[in-house]
Design an enzyme around this catalytic site. Structure first.
Site: not given
Ligand code: BO1
Ligand code: ZN
Length: 262
Positions: A66, A91, A93, A104, A117, A198
């Site tokens: 992703h 990470h 986007h 985003e 992020h 997100t």
């Molecule tokens: S974000 O910064 O809002 N784009 C964001 C999105 C998802 C996560 C962290 C920050 N964490 C996710 C992990 C997944 C996991 C999920 C639930 O949390 O990337 O691997 O499955 O634990």
């Molecule tokens: Zn993110």
């Protein structure tokens, strides 16, 4: 397994079917426009500690299908929020060459080329990211908008490894560096609101801090981000380029964004 994507039959329109929080409240990202902003004099400059990481420390960089993600050290912390938050991962986007999109969050309807992020978890109340991810006050994400401009040697410390993580599941090792240098100069100008992950499962657990001023990366660096990586595994007969991995902005009724600037 996580079967969701940004395009096609598993795209964001259907995320709520498998991930009900994605159709729920406090969703992110959002557009920052004048009618929802209010100045809050209590918003102090973000104070970081432990962000200058020795090159002896090794960060794991992963293509998770992703995004491209780099694990961080929990010794990297935000000092002056309501709870202590420790870094877990960063990470990105981004968009693709043909469109003026990628970030985003948007400002007055304007997208930026990409968005970084830096994900932190509440280390005062939870032991790790996994246990904090679905809890109130669980996460704090620092978001950095990225635009086309000068070559950025700090981002290059990550981007130079993209060749080794082209495909889903691939990993590389990045030597520690000063992660503070990925952030804009000013840590006192930012948007603040309570929102969500997100991506699925879209838990409403995130205290968002989006810095007002973007950082610059070069057109060549954006090109590397937008053309090197794939969502698919190396042996997949139908490779899928990792582009446009941003969620569209969400409804923002009856919520306000605090801003640290007038
Ligand atoms: S974000 O910064 O809002 N784009 C964001 C999105 C998802 C996560 C962290 C920050 N964490 C996710 C992990 C997944 C996991 C999920 C639930 O949390 O990337 O691997 O499955 O634990
Ligand atoms: Zn993110």
């Amino acid at each position: 397994g996580s079967k969701w994507s940004y395009i096609g039959p598993d795209g964001e329109k259907v995320w709520p079917k498998k991930y009900p929080f994605c159709g729920g409240v406090f969703q992110s990202p959002i557009d920052f426009h004048n009618d929802i902003l209010h100045y809050d004099s209590a918003l102090l400059p973000v104070e970081l500690e432990g962000y200058n990481v020795s090159s002896e420390v090794k960060f794991l960089l992963t293509n998770n299908g992703h995004s491209v993600k780099m694990n961080l050290s929990s010794a990297m912390r935000i000092r002056n929020f309501s709870f202590q938050y420790s870094a877990a991962q960063l990470h990105l986007h981004w968009g693709n060459r043909n469109k003026q999109e990628g970030s985003e969050h948007t400002i007055s309807g304007r997208h930026f080329a990409a968005e970084l992020h830096i994900v932190h978890y509440n280390s005062e109340q939870y032991v790790d990211l996994k246990s904090a991810v679905d809890k109130p006050n669980g996460l704090a994400v620092l978001a950095i908008l990225m635009e086309e401009g000068d070559f950025n040697p700090s981002f290059e410390k990550i981007f130079s490894h993209f060749q080794h993580v082209k495909y889903k599941g691939q990993e590389a090792i990045v030597p520690g560096f000063n992660v503070r240098d990925l952030l804009p100069e000013r840590l006192d100008d930012y948007y603040r609101y309570e929102g969500s992950l997100t991506t699925p499962p879209c838990y409403p657990s995130v205290l968002w801090t989006v810095f007002r001023k973007p950082v610059e990366v070069s057109v060549g660096q954006l090109l590397a981000l937008e053309t090197t990586l794939y969502c698919t595994e190396s042996d997949d007969p139908s490779p899928l380029k990792m582009v446009d991995n941003f969620r569209r902005v969400q409804e923002f009724d009856e919520r306000m964004v605090s801003v640290s600037f007038q």
